[in-house]
Design a protein around this motif. Structure first.
Motif, PDB file in Angstrom:
ATOM      1  N   SER A   1       0.831  -1.202   0.000  1.00 17.73           N
ATOM      2  CA  SER A   1       0.000   0.000   0.000  1.00 17.73           C
ATOM      3  C   SER A   1       0.867   1.253   0.000  1.00 17.73           C
ATOM      4  CB  SER A   1      -0.908   0.021   1.234  1.00 17.73           C
ATOM      5  OG  SER A   1      -1.772  -1.090   1.252  1.00 17.73           O
ATOM      6  N   ARG A   2       0.356   2.297  -0.588  1.00 17.16           N
ATOM      7  CA  ARG A   2       1.078   3.564  -0.629  1.00 17.16           C
ATOM      8  C   ARG A   2       1.374   4.049   0.792  1.00 17.16           C
ATOM      9  NH1 ARG A   2      -1.680   8.036  -4.216  1.00 17.16           N
ATOM     10  NH2 ARG A   2      -1.266   6.367  -5.732  1.00 17.16           N
ATOM     11  N   GLY A   3       2.624   4.387   1.035  1.00 13.70           N
ATOM     12  CA  GLY A   3       3.021   4.908   2.332  1.00 13.70           C
ATOM     13  C   GLY A   3       3.594   3.875   3.284  1.00 13.70           C
TER      14      GLY A   3
ATOM     15  N   ARG B   1      -3.506  -7.870   0.225  1.00 12.41           N
ATOM     16  CA  ARG B   1      -2.354  -7.686  -0.661  1.00 12.41           C
ATOM     17  C   ARG B   1      -1.265  -8.689  -0.286  1.00 12.41           C
ATOM     18  NH1 ARG B   1      -2.014  -2.515  -3.164  1.00 12.41           N
ATOM     19  NH2 ARG B   1      -3.806  -1.177  -2.704  1.00 12.41           N
TER      20      ARG B   1
END
Length: 254
Positions: free
Chosen positions: A52-54, A75
């Motif tokens: 995930s982003r971040g 994920r």
């Protein structure tokens, strides 16, 4: 309704005692996690779904309670991180562990029908001359002249006639264990095997699993480097930084 992964998460979470992540390597083959109390663990890298982003760049120093929540992610890379964290927490030396494999030829019967969830060539070679039938369930396409290979979703058909079942710990990384374990409760001789396997009794004992065959990291620096450089557990076992251990599971009679 809770699934197997939910139950595993809750069980491992009870073992947390303020640890944080020290370092992480999410390699092409295996993921490595080391904790600030010295514990270390590995897990198969499930590449179906990225980070995930971040999240990338902030895993180190993350509280283990937070890292374990990624076991529940949808994920693949995040689940691998969560599972390796769980293994860093619970796959540690203790008196109950034995240095042996889950498969003992002395326990086999010529009438056994064995199902392997995961393609294990060494197990197939050891089994095929000693039991009645051997079948494989595999999430990836595998061509084999030695054994019949079915897609993983054919589990109900094969479990109905199985007398022995060996389940790869990778089913935790891809969450297929949520289907495999509840559907195999009636199979008496059932084991979870492979380096990704968390060596913890709950929730596996409630599904009548008889034993867990997993791994302990014995040389953190070597395992970290191998994971970082795209290697796998064959490399780790070859250099001796990872060793196989077995945990027998027995339900309490009280």
């Amino acid at each position: 309704m809770k699934c197997v992964i939910d139950e595993l998460y809750e069980s491992v979470l009870r073992k947390v005692d303020g640890q944080r992540i020290a370092r992480v390597a999410i390699g092409a083959g295996y993921t490595y996690v080391e904790l600030d109390d010295g514990g270390a663990g590995v897990a198969y890298t499930n590449k179906e779904g990225g980070i995930s982003r971040g999240l990338a760049g902030r895993m180190e120093r993350m509280p283990v309670e937070e890292a374990l929540t990624y076991l529940l992610s949808g994920r693949g890379l995040e689940v691998s991180f969560g599972l390796a964290t769980a293994n860093a927490l619970v796959n540690r030396p203790r008196a109950e562990l034995r240095e042996r494999d889950a498969l003992l030829e002395s326990e086999l019967s010529p009438s056994d029908v064995v199902v392997l969830v995961g393609y294990f060539p060494t197990y197939i070679n050891r089994l095929k001359e000693k039991v009645k039938e051997v079948y494989v369930l595999e999430i990836m396409e595998v061509a084999s002249k030695d054994v019949e290979v079915y897609p993983w979703w054919a589990y109900a058909r094969l479990f109905s006639k199985a007398t022995r079942l060996y389940i790869t710990g990778t089913t935790i990384s891809n969450h297929t264990i949520n289907y495999i374990l509840p559907s195999s409760v009636e199979i008496e001789n059932k084991y979870i095997i492979g380096p990704s396997t968390p060596m913890i009794e709950d929730p596996f004992i409630s599904y009548n699993v008889k034993g867990l065959s997993g791994s302990l990291v014995t040389n953190k620096e070597a395992c970290f480097k191998i994971a970082m450089q795209g290697g796998g557990v064959k490399d780790m076992f070859k250099v001796g930084c990872l060793k196989k251990v077995f945990l027998p599971l027995e339900k309490s009679t009280t």
